[in-house]
Design an enzyme around this catalytic site. Sequence first.
Site, mmCIF file in Angstrom:
data_model
loop_
_atom_site.group_PDB
_atom_site.id
_atom_site.type_symbol
_atom_site.label_atom_id
_atom_site.label_comp_id
_atom_site.label_asym_id
_atom_site.label_seq_id
_atom_site.Cartn_x
_atom_site.Cartn_y
_atom_site.Cartn_z
ATOM 1 N N LYS A 282 -28.445 -3.117 13.937
ATOM 2 C CA LYS A 282 -28.280 -3.598 15.288
ATOM 3 C C LYS A 282 -29.679 -3.820 15.679
ATOM 4 C CE LYS A 282 -28.356 -2.519 19.516
ATOM 5 N NZ LYS A 282 -29.250 -3.545 19.879
ATOM 6 N N GLU B 90 -37.096 8.606 16.401
ATOM 7 C CA GLU B 90 -38.451 8.191 16.510
ATOM 8 C C GLU B 90 -38.551 7.776 18.169
ATOM 9 O OE1 GLU B 90 -41.377 6.310 17.422
ATOM 10 O OE2 GLU B 90 -41.069 5.051 15.526
ATOM 11 N N CYS C 128 -45.287 2.814 20.447
ATOM 12 C CA CYS C 128 -45.066 4.292 20.729
ATOM 13 C C CYS C 128 -46.113 5.114 20.531
ATOM 14 C CB CYS C 128 -43.742 4.905 19.949
ATOM 15 S SG CYS C 128 -42.341 3.855 20.174
ATOM 16 N N GLU D 272 -44.975 6.793 29.615
ATOM 17 C CA GLU D 272 -45.602 5.725 28.785
ATOM 18 C C GLU D 272 -45.829 4.463 29.440
ATOM 19 O OE1 GLU D 272 -44.526 5.396 23.995
ATOM 20 O OE2 GLU D 272 -42.733 5.680 25.400
HETATM 21 C C1 SIN Z 1 -43.688 2.279 17.264
HETATM 22 O O1 SIN Z 1 -44.378 1.855 18.150
HETATM 23 O O2 SIN Z 1 -42.595 2.907 17.196
HETATM 24 C C2 SIN Z 1 -44.424 2.092 15.718
HETATM 25 C C3 SIN Z 1 -45.657 1.952 15.471
HETATM 26 C C4 SIN Z 1 -46.201 1.929 14.149
HETATM 27 O O3 SIN Z 1 -45.262 1.804 13.283
HETATM 28 O O4 SIN Z 1 -47.455 2.008 14.042
#
Ligand code: SIN
Length: 490
Positions: A181, A259, A293, A392
């Site tokens: 999804k 993650e 992230c 963040e």
């Molecule tokens: C992410 O922002 O979750 C992944 C970033 C990346 O793979 O460099």
Amino acid sequence: MPTLSEQALLRSQNLIDDRWCDAGLGARLPVADPATGETFANVPDSDAGDARLAVDAAAAAFPAWSRRPARERAQLLKRWHALILTHQEDLARIISTEQGKPLKEARGEVQYGASYVEWFAEEATRICGDIVAEAVPGRKLLVLKEPVGVVAAITPWNFPLAMIARKIAPALAAGCTVVAKPAEDTPLTALALVWLAQQAGMPAGVLNIVTASREHTPGVVDAWLADSRVRKITFTGSTPVGKHLARESAATLKKLSLELGGNAPFIVFEDADLDAAVDGLMASKFRNGGQTCVCPNRVYVHDAVHDAFVERLAQRVGALHVGPATEEAAQIGPMINARAVDKIARHVEDAVARGARVVTGGKRVRTGDGPHYYAPTVLADATPAMELSCEETFGPVAPIFRFRDEAEVIRDANDTPFGLAAYFYSNDIRRIWRVAQALETGMVGINEGAIAAEAAPFGGVKESGYGREGSRHGLDDYMHTKYLCQGQLG
Ligand code: SIN
């Protein structure tokens, strides 16, 4: 809608059991232009019923797929990889259109995502277990690696191609089947990718995808959480959702890869190469408009080099070209939606109210092109009391914190529940090892701002989650270990 050389890449249905279909109840999910919020396409708004049908297909396909020789699975993945690269330009245009990533970066994302497919195609043929020295005569002890079963992949909007590729490719390489999804903001890239897998010859039911709105996503995900046939969930997204998945999957004890959020520190020591540090920060902070992230959220600069660093950084940041993502010149596109740009504005306002100084940026721009553009920003005099130090920002804002000694900066860098990535710049070899070990994160960039690669284990510690993506560790996460003990051989 983007104009493509292969219009068939633009899908507007789910794929379940090799059949493109609408949601059972016929509901539709609008897909919006990130710059303006205006709808330009729509896809199925699926519910729990569609989610269960996808699992039916994946569960039925699992026995044959998991028994297929690894080389055949690898060949299929290689064909998929080749098709992704053949359609790089079209895929990049879909990414830019629905996510707002500048075209040049979107082309890079296609290559980046494809590199996971190629890597795991190669790794599929290297899966191996152990034969252990027997402790008792007449016995053989063997360790096998087996695919876990049906995997549910729930993916984010910020890398609409790379994140789904790096979940699906290892799952298929290991012999798992998949229900996926994509994020509600960016379903079109994922659908195009799955269409290419179908063109590569993926057997019916091996890879299924359903799209759903923010409102219907809990129904889809809860159906997968409750279903004991789903043996693993792999998720990239926020920490609160990751915790929900961990709690709710306990009833059927699924394997999880999470993650989750980060709050990456980026430290510039007094012995750093300042130009290299500025380059590294530009690459890691302003990639995808700061919507990653792993992008630095807190920039710590030693007092002795602070002013020089801020000046050089501000020059580079001020020169970034903000514009519609599909324009070749764009370096920063629109943010993904109104919620995202409002949060950025709120963080900057809060920081300024608490004493931060805007060195460049600090406001919405190009409002004539849409309300979701934000100027790349450098803020000096940031402090831990500001919201952006704990949460963040997920936008093009670099807050600079001044520090005076190593112990102090390590303490501040680690003073967060998150532990995804960290970066630091130094030319002192003893300090490099000391700091790399002291930072409480799953990944550390040392004199390097671009750390992700298909051959490296991507993932965090603390509340940034667990499990790894990429590398042999990323394949291992889709398998369990089975021990065979054969006796009566003496
Ligand atoms: C992410 O922002 O979750 C992944 C970033 C990346 O793979 O460099």
